[in-house]
Design an enzyme around this catalytic site. Structure first.
Site, PDB file in Angstrom:
ATOM      1  N   ASP A 119      -4.766  -5.314  -1.575  1.00  0.00           N
ATOM      2  CA  ASP A 119      -3.787  -4.820  -0.373  1.00  0.00           C
ATOM      3  C   ASP A 119      -2.680  -5.733  -0.085  1.00  0.00           C
ATOM      4  O   ASP A 119      -2.165  -6.014   0.939  1.00  0.00           O
ATOM      5  CB  ASP A 119      -4.550  -4.750   0.969  1.00  0.00           C
ATOM      6  CG  ASP A 119      -5.968  -4.403   0.915  1.00  0.00           C
ATOM      7  OD1 ASP A 119      -6.122  -3.167   0.201  1.00  0.00           O
ATOM      8  OD2 ASP A 119      -6.949  -4.811   1.783  1.00  0.00           O
ATOM      9  N   GLU A 128      -5.226   6.320   3.031  1.00  0.00           N
ATOM     10  CA  GLU A 128      -4.950   5.105   3.913  1.00  0.00           C
ATOM     11  C   GLU A 128      -3.500   4.386   3.383  1.00  0.00           C
ATOM     12  O   GLU A 128      -3.013   4.798   2.426  1.00  0.00           O
ATOM     13  CB  GLU A 128      -6.135   4.229   3.819  1.00  0.00           C
ATOM     14  CG  GLU A 128      -6.363   3.863   2.113  1.00  0.00           C
ATOM     15  CD  GLU A 128      -7.896   3.110   2.016  1.00  0.00           C
ATOM     16  OE1 GLU A 128      -8.550   3.027   2.990  1.00  0.00           O
ATOM     17  OE2 GLU A 128      -8.093   2.616   0.825  1.00  0.00           O
TER      18      GLU A 128
END
Length: 329
Positions: A48, A207
């Protein structure tokens, strides 16, 4: 004698042609090699990644990976002056030490600067928090003592924040798994009016939303599928407003795995100040034997065509050193 010469010439020509074909085939095989990917830019298991620039340095703010269920408890910061060589600046926010309302599941941070401060947004135990520091390397402190966006505020999970500051200085927060939520941040950057949240769900959205602006067009990007799925990939939609409505780009994903590269997604994008050069940071399953809990961070060039469409990213392209010549104001 004349006939013999012709035969000899013919043989040499054929041999040369065969050799050329072999060389061409080898070169083609090299350019399409999907078994040897570039090394990750960060040493260790990190996912991420949020990439940005401050001054003449690049920074990456990742999730610490390597635990089943993503149970990390702290965040680190990495810096580089060339995109290739990265220094670990250490822990900048430790949940058990620095928060009173969450102790684990430290995920997917983002950062923005305003008011001569640095504002760090992050997921903690499926809430979104905010922390503040005087430097990009921290240390960061919790200014409000509670989540900025508590779990249950909207449908889906309250995770994966992305802070975007428009040209007029207005700051927006994007976040959400299951749907994308958008809200204007107040001038203090640590509060917002949750009654004014806009929720959208482009086709395929899962997401990891990320917003960039280029030549007056807003690009909302996101991850499709699940991070544990080898098909994890990046798509995008465009708008003339940071709040939408958004029109999804058709055709190809911006980024997806191929060959030995699997699960490539949950990205961020940085523009080299003073240029139209763009780079995308993302994670992939660690090579070899990685999975959705064991991921590593990579950076690749990202390009646009003449019409402003984002071209497919080549996850096998070798990254070259990049220097920031003119710092962003």
């Amino acid at each position: 004698m004349y006939i013999f010469k012709m035969k000899a010439f013919s043989f040499k020509t054929l041999a040369g042609a065969a050799l050329l074909a072999c060389v061409t085939s080898f070169a083609s095989a090299q350019t399409t090699d999907t078994l040897n990917a570039p090394a990750p830019v960060l040493k260790g298991l990190y996912a991420d990644p949020n990439i940005t620039t401050f001054g003449k340095k690049f920074y990456i703010y990742p999730t610490s990976d390597g635990t089943e269920g993503w149970m990390s408890t702290s965040f680190t910061c990495w810096s580089s002056d060339n995109l290739l060589d990265w220094k670990n600046e250490g822990v900048i926010l430790d949940l058990p030490r620095d928060l009173t309302w969450a102790k684990e599941r430290a995920w997917a941070p983002t950062i923005a600067t305003k008011n001569n401060k640095y504002y760090y947004y992050y997921s903690a135990n499926v809430n979104i928090g905010v922390a503040v520091a005087d430097k990009p390397e921290g240390p960061f402190k919790d200014p409000i003592g509670k989540p900025l966006i508590p779990r249950g505020t909207r449908g889906g999970q309250m995770i994966d924040p992305m802070a975007f500051i428009d040209d007029d200085g207005t700051a927006y927060l994007y976040w959400g798994q299951g749907q994308c939520n958008i809200v204007k941040l107040n001038d203090d950057m640590v509060s917002c009016d949750t009654s004014k949240i806009i929720s959208v769900k482009p086709e395929g959205y899962n997401e990891g939303p990320f917003m960039i602006k280029r030549k007056g067009i807003y690009y909302l990007m996101w991850s499709e599928y699940d991070t544990r799925d080898p098909r994890y990939s990046i798509a995008y939609a465009t708008s003339k407003s940071p709040l939408g409505p958004f029109t999804k780009a058709v055709g190809h994903p911006v980024l997806k795995g191929k060959g030995v590269v699997k699960g490539a997604g949950h990205h961020s994008v940085v523009q080299v100040p003073g240029t139209d050069d763009w780079y995308i940071a993302y994670h992939r399953f660690a090579i070899p034997d990685g999975n959705g809990y064991n991921r590593e961070t990579c950076v690749s060039p990202m390009r646009f065509d003449a019409d402003g469409n984002i071209l497919p990213v080549d996850v096998f392209e070798k990254l070259k050193p990049v220097k920031i010549k003119k710092a962003k104001k």
